[in-house]
Design a protein around this motif. Structure first.
Motif, PDB file in Angstrom:
ATOM      1  N   ASP A 282       1.613   9.581   2.541  1.00  0.00           N
ATOM      2  CA  ASP A 282       0.821   9.036   3.636  1.00  0.00           C
ATOM      3  C   ASP A 282       0.100  10.201   4.303  1.00  0.00           C
ATOM      4  O   ASP A 282       0.268  11.361   3.915  1.00  0.00           O
ATOM      5  N   HIS A 283      -0.676   9.917   5.329  1.00  0.00           N
ATOM      6  CA  HIS A 283      -1.501  10.951   5.955  1.00  0.00           C
ATOM      7  C   HIS A 283      -0.677  12.159   6.401  1.00  0.00           C
ATOM      8  O   HIS A 283      -1.150  13.295   6.331  1.00  0.00           O
ATOM      9  N   ASN A 284       0.547  11.936   6.859  1.00  0.00           N
ATOM     10  CA  ASN A 284       1.368  13.052   7.328  1.00  0.00           C
ATOM     11  C   ASN A 284       2.810  12.943   6.838  1.00  0.00           C
ATOM     12  O   ASN A 284       3.712  13.508   7.426  1.00  0.00           O
ATOM     13  N   LYS A 285       3.016  12.201   5.745  1.00  0.00           N
ATOM     14  CA  LYS A 285       4.370  12.006   5.214  1.00  0.00           C
ATOM     15  C   LYS A 285       4.454  12.496   3.773  1.00  0.00           C
ATOM     16  O   LYS A 285       3.553  12.241   2.963  1.00  0.00           O
ATOM     17  N   LEU A 329      -3.739  20.430   7.152  1.00  0.00           N
ATOM     18  CA  LEU A 329      -4.186  19.044   7.203  1.00  0.00           C
ATOM     19  C   LEU A 329      -4.733  18.643   8.565  1.00  0.00           C
ATOM     20  O   LEU A 329      -5.294  17.558   8.715  1.00  0.00           O
ATOM     21  N   GLY A 330      -4.549  19.509   9.559  1.00  0.00           N
ATOM     22  CA  GLY A 330      -5.060  19.208  10.887  1.00  0.00           C
ATOM     23  C   GLY A 330      -4.343  18.052  11.553  1.00  0.00           C
ATOM     24  O   GLY A 330      -4.973  17.224  12.213  1.00  0.00           O
ATOM     25  N   VAL A 331      -3.030  17.966  11.370  1.00  0.00           N
ATOM     26  CA  VAL A 331      -2.241  16.904  11.997  1.00  0.00           C
ATOM     27  C   VAL A 331      -1.212  17.534  12.933  1.00  0.00           C
ATOM     28  O   VAL A 331      -0.824  18.700  12.771  1.00  0.00           O
ATOM     29  N   GLU A 332      -0.762  16.751  13.928  1.00  0.00           N
ATOM     30  CA  GLU A 332       0.189  17.277  14.908  1.00  0.00           C
ATOM     31  C   GLU A 332       1.628  17.208  14.423  1.00  0.00           C
ATOM     32  O   GLU A 332       2.468  18.016  14.811  1.00  0.00           O
ATOM     33  N   GLU A 333       1.925  16.209  13.580  1.00  0.00           N
ATOM     34  CA  GLU A 333       3.290  16.042  13.100  1.00  0.00           C
ATOM     35  C   GLU A 333       3.315  15.866  11.585  1.00  0.00           C
ATOM     36  O   GLU A 333       2.400  15.272  11.003  1.00  0.00           O
ATOM     37  N   PRO A 363      -2.771   4.815   1.096  1.00  0.00           N
ATOM     38  CA  PRO A 363      -2.006   5.479   2.155  1.00  0.00           C
ATOM     39  C   PRO A 363      -0.775   4.658   2.533  1.00  0.00           C
ATOM     40  O   PRO A 363      -0.878   3.480   2.890  1.00  0.00           O
ATOM     41  N   GLY A 364       0.405   5.257   2.404  1.00  0.00           N
ATOM     42  CA  GLY A 364       1.637   4.578   2.775  1.00  0.00           C
ATOM     43  C   GLY A 364       2.102   3.518   1.799  1.00  0.00           C
ATOM     44  O   GLY A 364       2.984   2.721   2.130  1.00  0.00           O
TER      45      GLY A 364
END
Length: 416
Positions: A282-285, A329-333, A363-364
């Motif tokens: 996913d986007h941040n997983k 990736l420019g993500v916070e988490e 995604p996901g």
């Protein structure tokens, strides 16, 4: 970066999968014997009717989710016919099969050219047994060899792992020099498809590495995280120097990619490629096998970027993978979902059966093996849609859904 009319278009690991390349397991997996399994890089002998049933289910799941499924064996035959020089392909395959005897070479060439092209491709992939052809020779080596090793041409039982011979990156591809002799011939099919198949030959597909490179790289180590960041494993099958060469090529050709993350994983059979221990879902997983991390959770990660004042690469070493991924990736988490939940028994057991080798089809949304129930349950708890496929025989080859698939076209993330 619209994917319309582009035969290769992959700018992420998670964009809606539109077109994929598979190879249906064939006689090559039944041509394995215990004596040659190790040399041909398999740990077990799959039961052909069942592995084909499971693979067909995998293909059906992809089709049901809007994916166009192409088959390596069919594209190869079509490309060879389109080339107008079937004989040249046969000679290249015989040369790379190390057929030393002139009598055997001539007999194999005649045997293969007597078939229609599709049957010929399947025979090459399956391997040619000595009992299939008659070789007229008075040479002692030819006569004595017939009683021992059963093949004139070795089978290629790893072909159903289409991920490794090449990798789609942006609108281009790497056609890889594979590490072990048992797999090097596989890339002849991919090279021929890109050069001669009508779907690809006139579409300006950029080839970033070809199969004649002196350094080794395999597609299971190549992960396209987004349109600016590529991750590549430094592994049993991919050399650090090959990653540097690829980074130079991507930057020189002014692709969209600005960073290459080189991630060092253990040089062992159980973790042969980066995607056997780390995949994006996913986007941040991400899924991750805890066995690649040090006791303090660190892992050697090198960020390769284009230097502003020279042709040299700027290389930054870090050990905090989460931090590196957040920045890249420019993500916070970032969520790293541990294979088997990090349990001392479940984690290595499910990693052995490719619990971390997930194929994201959106995604996901991921396709996984049903046997990895602990990892699958954890992903569901994190909001991931998990589509399970049967895996009693597919898993014997030590590769999961990502290993068995080469994405050719994905929708761009902003279009999802």
């Amino acid at each position: 970066m619209n994917e319309a009319n582009k035969p290769i278009h992959v700018f992420s690991e998670i964009g809606d999968l539109k077109t994929v390349l598979l190879k249906r397991p064939g006689r090559e997996v039944e041509n394995l014997t215990p004596d040659i399994m190790d040399r041909l890089l398999l740990d077990d002998i799959p039961h052909l009717p069942v592995i084909q049933k499971e693979h067909d289910q995998f293909a059906d799941v992809l089709r049901e989710n809007g994916v166009e499924v192409l088959y390596l064996e069919k594209l190869s035959a079509e490309a060879i016919d389109a080339s107008g020089n079937k004989e040249a392909f046969v000679e290249a395959m015989l040369d790379e099969s190390h057929v030393q005897s002139e009598s055997v070479y001539a007999a194999l060439k005649e045997y293969l050219l007597s078939m229609n092209t599709y049957d010929m491709v399947e025979s090459m992939m399956a391997g040619v047994r000595k009992k299939e052809i008659e070789v007229e020779s008075k040479r002692l080596a030819d006569i004595s060899d017939r009683k021992h090793y059963p093949f004139y041409m070795d089978p290629m039982p790893n072909l159903y792992f289409t991920r490794d011979p090449g990798a789609s990156i942006g609108n281009g591809m790497t056609i890889n020099n594979m590490t072990f002799e048992a797999r090097k011939r596989e890339t002849l099919f991919l090279e021929t498809i890109m050069k001669h198949h009508p779907r690809f030959k006139d579409s300006a597909v950029e080839i970033y590495r070809d199969r004649n490179e002196t350094t080794s790289m395999e597609g299971g180590d190549e992960l396209v995280l987004n349109d600016k960041v590529l991750a590549v494993g430094i592994s049993q099958r991919t050399e650090a120097r090959a990653i540097e060469d690829l980074a130079h090529e991507l930057f020189k050709k002014h692709t969209t990619f600005e960073k290459v993350l080189a991630i060092k994983i253990p040089n062992v059979r159980a973790m042969m490629h980066l995607d056997t221990v780390f995949t994006m879902i996913d986007h941040n997983k991400f899924t991750i096998h805890p066995g690649i991390l040090e006791l303090d959770g660190s892992i050697d990660t090198y960020t390769l970027e284009k230097s502003l004042d020279s042709d040299e690469l700027k290389i930054t070493h870090q050990t905090d993978l989460e931090k590196v991924l957040k920045e890249a990736l420019g993500v916070e988490e970032i969520e790293l979902i541990q294979c088997g939940g990090g349990d001392a028994i479940a984690a290595p057991r499910e990693q052995w059966n490719d619990g971390s080798n997930t194929l994201a089809i959106a995604p996901g949304v991921v396709v996984t093996y049903d046997r990895n129930h602990v990892s699958n349950g954890l992903m569901r708890e994190k909001g991931i849609k998990v589509i399970e496929i049967e895996s009693s025989e597919l898993s014997r080859g030590r590769g999961g859904p990502r290993c068995m698939s080469m994405p050719l076209v994905r929708k761009d993330i902003e279009d999802n």
